[in-house]
Motif scaffolding. Structure first.
Motif, mmCIF file in Angstrom:
data_model
loop_
_atom_site.group_PDB
_atom_site.id
_atom_site.type_symbol
_atom_site.label_atom_id
_atom_site.label_comp_id
_atom_site.label_asym_id
_atom_site.label_seq_id
_atom_site.Cartn_x
_atom_site.Cartn_y
_atom_site.Cartn_z
ATOM 1 N N PHE B 253 119.017 -54.420 96.449
ATOM 2 C CA PHE B 253 117.549 -54.408 96.407
ATOM 3 C C PHE B 253 116.898 -54.752 97.753
ATOM 4 C CE2 PHE B 253 118.792 -54.798 91.983
ATOM 5 C CZ PHE B 253 117.947 -53.881 91.373
ATOM 6 N N ALA B 350 114.938 -53.221 87.032
ATOM 7 C CA ALA B 350 115.170 -53.857 88.338
ATOM 8 C C ALA B 350 115.009 -55.382 88.211
ATOM 9 C CB ALA B 350 114.183 -53.319 89.372
ATOM 10 N N TYR B 354 118.167 -57.630 89.124
ATOM 11 C CA TYR B 354 118.125 -58.537 90.273
ATOM 12 C C TYR B 354 118.210 -59.997 89.832
ATOM 13 C CZ TYR B 354 117.146 -59.817 95.089
ATOM 14 O OH TYR B 354 117.251 -60.302 96.370
ATOM 15 N N MET B 404 121.410 -48.393 88.810
ATOM 16 C CA MET B 404 121.151 -49.758 89.312
ATOM 17 C C MET B 404 122.375 -50.618 89.059
ATOM 18 S SD MET B 404 117.347 -51.005 88.357
ATOM 19 C CE MET B 404 116.066 -49.782 88.267
#
Lengths: 393, 434
Positions: B253, B350, B354, B404
Motif C-alpha cells: 500500500f 483495502a 492493511y 490485494m
C-alpha cells in the motif's frame, strides 16, 4: 435503534424466529412500546405498529404504545405485567424508546413541558421542568428547615455520585465527561449556569436518544424456557412487587396536598410502599435501588421515601455516604438519569433492565456484589405518575 | 508513584492544551503549561478550561514560559512534550529536558509518528528508561485513543504504570504499539484518507472530492467522510504524515501515501483546512450572514457549489442503515456491480487488508487494531466489515479477486478465534450513520 434493541434482546435470550412465529400464530406474544412524544420529536406516532416494519413475522401481533411522560417505559411494563397476569399472553416484549436530539434544547424543553399542566406550568416558559424541580428544591429547603449551603452541597454530592457511577457503565452517556464535587458546587458559573432557580446544569439529567428492552414472561413459559435451555429456574429474576399511583397533575396541587406532612410527595411514597407490601419486603431486604434522578432534587426526596432515612434526614444519609456505590445499598449504581442519560420514554425500561442485570449478576463493570433484590422508582411529570417495581431472584 | 505535578511543553498548541486539561481535571494534578510567551500560556489556560468545560480546574493550571522550564522540570512527576512534529523541534526540547536532573519523572512525547528510539537518544540513561511516546488523539473528549510507545530503552514497570494511569485516571483507551512509522491508527487511517484524495483526483470529472466523500460517507462506518477529515487535520499536517509514511514504509500500500498534486497545490496557496480560509471544502458567508458550503473543484482549481451527487447505491444503503439493516445494506453492495459499488468495496477491502497486515509489525494483539480505529478515528472497525462481507473466508476470496494482499493472520486459527469472540468485544453499529 428500535430494530437493534429488539434483535439484541432476542439474541441475548436465545429466542429464535420459529419460536416467535409460533407465539404470534397462537397470539401468546405482545409488544408494549413505552414512548413519550415520538410525534413531536420525530413526527412519528403509532409506534406500536412500527413493529411490523421490522420483519413480516410480526404481522398480526398485538403491539401498542403506552405513554405516561417520563414513566412511559414503566406504564408499558405495567401493561405487559397485567396482560400476562390475566393469562392472555405468555411473552411480553417491552420496548422503551425516545429520540430527543432531533430538536434544539429550547424546542425539546417545550415538548417536555407537555408532561406538566401545560397551560399553567409550561406555556411560554423556557425550560419548564428545571424550574418545577427547582421549586421542589425550594420546598425541601423550607419544609425541612435546611441550611442552604449544606443542602446545595448535598445536591452536588448526588450529581457527583451519579457521574462517578456512570464511569463504570459502558452504556452511560456521560462516562467520558468531566465532573467533580468541586465542579458541581461551583454554581452559577459560566460552565455550570442556573437552569431552574437554585438548580444548575450539574443538577440535570441528560437529553439523550435511547432505547431499552425487557422481556416479561408467564410462569408457564418461564418454566418451559428454562427447561429447554437447561437453565436453573431459580436463577431467572422475577417481579416480586409493584406499586402504581397517580397524583395531581399540577405541582402546586401536590405541594398543597402534602403541606401538613413530612413527606413532600406522598403519592410517590405510596407507590413505593405498595411495592414493598406486595413483595413482603422492606428497605433492609433490598440490595440496591435505581431511582428517577431527572434532577438532583428528585433524587434527594427519593432517599427518604425509599427508606434510607426519615423525611428531612436525607442530608445525614448523604453525609454518611449511604448512597455511594461502595455503600451497603448503592443508589443508582448505573449512574442514573444524570449519568446514563434520560431518553424519557426509555428510562423506566432501562431502570428495570438494570435491576435485572444486577440480580442476575450480569452487570459486569458496575455489578453490586451478591445482589438478590433490587427496587426502582420511575416518575412521570412532577412525580405525577409514579411506578415502583421490585425484581429479585 | 503519584502524579501530582505535570509540565506540558508546547501547551499553547491544540493538543498541548487539551492534554493539560485532562491531567488537571481527571488527574487532579497541578499542570505547568509552558509556551514561548506568558500571553500564549495565559490564553492556553483559558482554552484548556473551555475544552473541559469546568472552571474547577482553573487553580490546577499554571501559565509558564521557557524561562520557568528548568524549575518546572525539577519538580514534575510527568513531563509531556507536545511541540511541533519534527525531529529538530522535539530533539531540541529533549536536550533542554535532559539538562535538568530529576530521576523520578516520567517523560512522554505526543508524537504522531516519529521514531521513539531516535528521540530517546537525547537523554541520559535514567531519563531514557522513563521516556515513552503517549500519542493522544484529537479531540480527546471524543477520541479516547492514546497510543503508548516504548523505545528500546524503556523500563517495563514504568510502562505498566503509565498504562494504568492513562486508562484508569484519564479514561483513555490505551493501545501499546511498536516504534514504527505513524504507529497504528494513523498508519491505517492515513492510508485510507490519502487513497481517497488520490481517487478524488482520478475522478475529478465525476465530482472529485465530493464524489469520493459521498461514496465513503457515514454509511461506510465513519463519523466524518475521509476528505472532510483532511480539513479537520490540516493539509500541512496530512502532508507531513503521509510523506513520513511514503518514505519509511515499504509494503503493497506504499503508493497510497503519495500526495496527490491538488493537495500540494492547495498547501502552496495556504489553503490548509479548517484552521485557514478553507481547504478541500470552504464555507463563505454573504452580507446577510447566510452561509454557503463550497467544495474545491480539482479540475478548475476553484471552489464551487456542491454538485449534485445522486448515486443510487449510496441512497439505498443509507436508507437501509437508517433502518438498522446493516447486513441488508452490505449484501446489496456486494450484489451491485456499478463503478461506485466497486470503489466502495475496494476501499473497505483495502482497510481490512492493511489493518491486519500490521499485525506483528506494529502490534501483537488483533483486538488492539479494531479498538484503535474505533477510539482514535470513530470508524467502524475492520472486523465489522469482515462480518458484513460474510466472514474471513469470504473476505479472503474477495481480496484475491481484488488482487490485494491477504494478511497472513487472516488465515490462522488465531484469527478465527478472535473473529468468533469479536461480537462480544466490538459493536461496530454505532459508527454507521445514514
Amino acid at each position: 435503534m428500535f430494530r437493534e434493541v429488539i434483535q439484541d434482546a432476542l439474541i441475548s435470550l436465545n429466542i429464535d424466529e420459529s419460536e416467535i412465529i409460533n407465539l404470534v400464530k397462537n397470539q401468546r406474544i405482545a409488544f408494549f412500546i413505552g414512548n413519550f412524544a415520538g410525534e413531536r420529536y420525530v413526527d412519528q406516532g403509532h409506534l406500536g405498529a412500527l413493529i411490523t416494519d421490522l420483519d413480516p413475522i410480526y404481522n398480526g401481533v398485538a403491539s401498542f404504545r403506552y405513554e405516561a411522560a417520563c414513566a412511559s417505559g414503566s406504564v408499558a411494563i405495567d401493561a405487559a405485567r397485567t396482560k400476562i397476569s390475566a393469562g392472555e399472553i405468555d411473552l411480553a416484549i417491552v420496548v422503551g424508546i425516545e429520540i430527543m436530539k432531533s430538536l434544539s434544547s429550547d424546542l425539546g424543553s417545550k415538548v417536555l413541558g407537555l408532561a406538566a399542566d401545560f397551560e399553567s406550568e409550561a406555556k411560554d416558559i423556557i425550560y419548564p421542568f428545571p424550574k418545577l424541580f427547582g421549586q421542589l428544591a425550594n420546598i425541601i429547603l423550607k419544609r425541612y428547615k435546611l441550611d442552604e449551603r449544606l443542602f446545595l452541597d448535598n445536591l452536588a454530592e448526588i450529581s457527583n455520585t451519579n457521574y462517578s457511577n456512570a464511569k463504570n457503565n459502558p452504556l452511560a452517556q456521560t462516562r467520558l465527561w468531566y465532573m467533580s464535587k468541586s465542579h458541581a458546587v461551583n454554581r452559577y458559573d459560566k460552565f455550570n449556569p442556573s437552569i431552574g432557580g437554585k438548580l444548575c446544569v450539574s443538577d440535570c439529567s441528560q437529553i439523550t436518544d435511547g432505547a431499552a428492552v425487557v422481556v416479561l414472561a408467564s410462569e408457564k413459559y418461564t418454566k418451559e424456557y428454562a427447561r429447554k435451555r437447561s437453565i436453573k429456574l431459580s436463577s431467572i429474576p422475577f417481579m416480586k412487587g409493584y406499586g402504581v399511583r397517580v397524583g395531581p397533575l399540577k405541582f402546586s396541587d401536590k405541594i398543597t396536598q402534602s403541606s401538613s406532612l413530612k413527606t413532600i410527595l406522598p403519592w410517590t411514597k405510596k407507590a413505593i410502599d405498595d411495592a414493598y407490601q406486595m413483595a413482603k419486603l422492606n428497605f433492609k431486604d433490598i440490595d440496591l435501588f435505581e431511582t428517577h434522578d431527572c434532577f438532583t432534587s428528585s433524587e434527594y426526596v427519593a432517599i427518604s421515601m425509599l427508606g434510607y432515612c426519615k423525611p428531612g434526614e436525607e442530608h445525614l444519609a448523604i453525609g454518611k455516604g449511604e448512597i455511594k456505590f461502595n455503600a451497603k445499598k448503592p443508589l443508582n449504581p448505573s449512574g442514573g438519569l444524570i449519568g446514563v442519560g434520560h431518553p424519557v420514554g426509555a428510562s423506566g425500561v432501562r431502570m428495570m433492565l438494570d435491576l435485572y442485570k444486577q440480580v442476575a449478576n450480569k452487570a459486569t463493570t458496575y455489578q453490586v456484589e451478591g445482589a438478590k433484590n433490587a427496587m426502582m422508582l420511575n416518575i412521570g411529570g412532577t412525580a405525577t405518575s409514579n411506578f415502583s417495581f421490585i425484581i429479585g431472584v | 508513584m503519584k502524579v501530582n505535578t505535570v509540565t506540558v511543553i508546547g501547551a499553547n498548541g491544540k493538543m498541548g492544551l487539551q492534554i493539560s486539561a485532562l491531567f488537571a481535571a481527571f488527574g487532579g494534578a497541578k499542570v505547568y503549561m509552558v509556551s514561548r510567551t506568558k500571553q500564549k500560556s495565559l490564553d492556553a489556560v483559558d482554552k484548556a478550561i473551555s475544552s473541559i468545560r469546568s472552571s474547577a480546574i482553573k487553580n490546577n493550571l499554571i501559565s509558564a514560559t521557557y524561562d520557568d522550564l528548568p524549575e518546572c522540570l525539577k519538580i514534575s512527576d510527568w513531563v509531556i512534550e507536545s511541540v511541533q512534529e519534527s525531529y529538530e523541534a522535539k530533539e531540541s526540547i529533549n536536550r533542554i529536558i535532559s539538562r535538568t536532573r530529576n530521576n523520578n519523572r516520567i517523560i512522554t512525547t505526543n508524537t504522531s509518528g516519529l521514531s521513539l528510539n531516535r528521540l530517546a537518544e537525547q537523554f541520559n540513561i535514567n531519563d531514557r528508561k522513563k521516556y515513552f511516546g503517549a500519542h493522544f488523539f484529537n479531540p480527546p473528549s471524543k477520541m479516547t485513543l492514546c497510543e503508548l510507545i516504548p523505545s528500546s530503552y524503556s523500563d517495563f514497570r514504568t510502562q505498566k504504570f503509565i498504562k494504568e494511569y492513562l486508562t484508569k485516571i484519564l479514561l483513555r483507551t490505551v493501545v501499546e504499539v511498536k516504534d514504527k512509522p505513524a504507529f497504528l491508527a494513523n498508519r491505517i487511517g492515513f492510508m485510507i484518507i490519502n487513497k481517497a484524495a488520490q481517487y478524488a483526483e482520478k475522478y475529478k470529472r465525476k465530482g472529485g472530492i465530493l464524489y469520493i466523500d459521498t461514496l465513503l460517507g457515514k454509511f461506510t462506518g465513519r463519523s466524518i467522510p475521509p476528505l472532510a477529515t483532511v480539513d479537520f487535520i490540516g493539509l500541512d499536517v496530512h502532508k507531513a504524515i503521509v510523506t513520513n509514511l511514503a518514505k519509511n514504509t515499504n509494503d503493497y500500500f506504499n503508493s497510497n501515501f503519495e500526495l496527490p498534486k491538488f493537495l500540494e497545490k492547495l498547501i502552496k496557496k495556504k489553503h490548509l483546512g479548517n484552521k485557514s480560509l478553507g481547504g478541500l471544502y470552504k464555507t463563505v458567508t454573504d452580507s446577510n450572514g447566510f452561509k454557503t458550503r463550497l467544495v474545491y473543484d480539482i479540475d478548475s482549481g476553484e471552489y464551487k457549489l456542491f454538485p449534485n451527487q445522486d448515486i443510487p447505491i449510496v441512497n439505498l444503503m443509507r436508507s437501509m442503515i437508517h433502518n438498522g439493516e446493516y447486513e441488508k445494506a452490505y449484501t446489496l453492495l456486494m450484489e451491485d456491480n456499478c463503478n461506485e459499488s466497486n470503489i466502495i468495496i475496494e476501499f473497505l477491502l483495502a482497510y481490512i487488508s492493511y489493518s491486519y497486515s500490521l499485525y506483528n509489525e506494529v502490534t501483537n494483539n488483533l483486538y488492539e487494531i479494531d479498538r484503535s480505529m474505533i477510539s482514535g478515528y470513530g470508524w467502524a472497525p475492520p472486523v465489522e466489515f469482515i462480518r458484513l462481507f460474510g466472514g474471513p473466508s469470504k473476505v479472503i476470496t474477495l481480496l484475491h479477486k481484488a488482487n490485494m494482499p491477504v494478511p497472513i493472520v487472516l488465515k490462522t486459527n488465531r484469527f478465527s478465534e478472535y473473529y468468533n469472540s469479536a461480537n462480544d468485544l466490538v459493536d461496530g453499529r454505532p459508527y454507521f450513520k445514514s
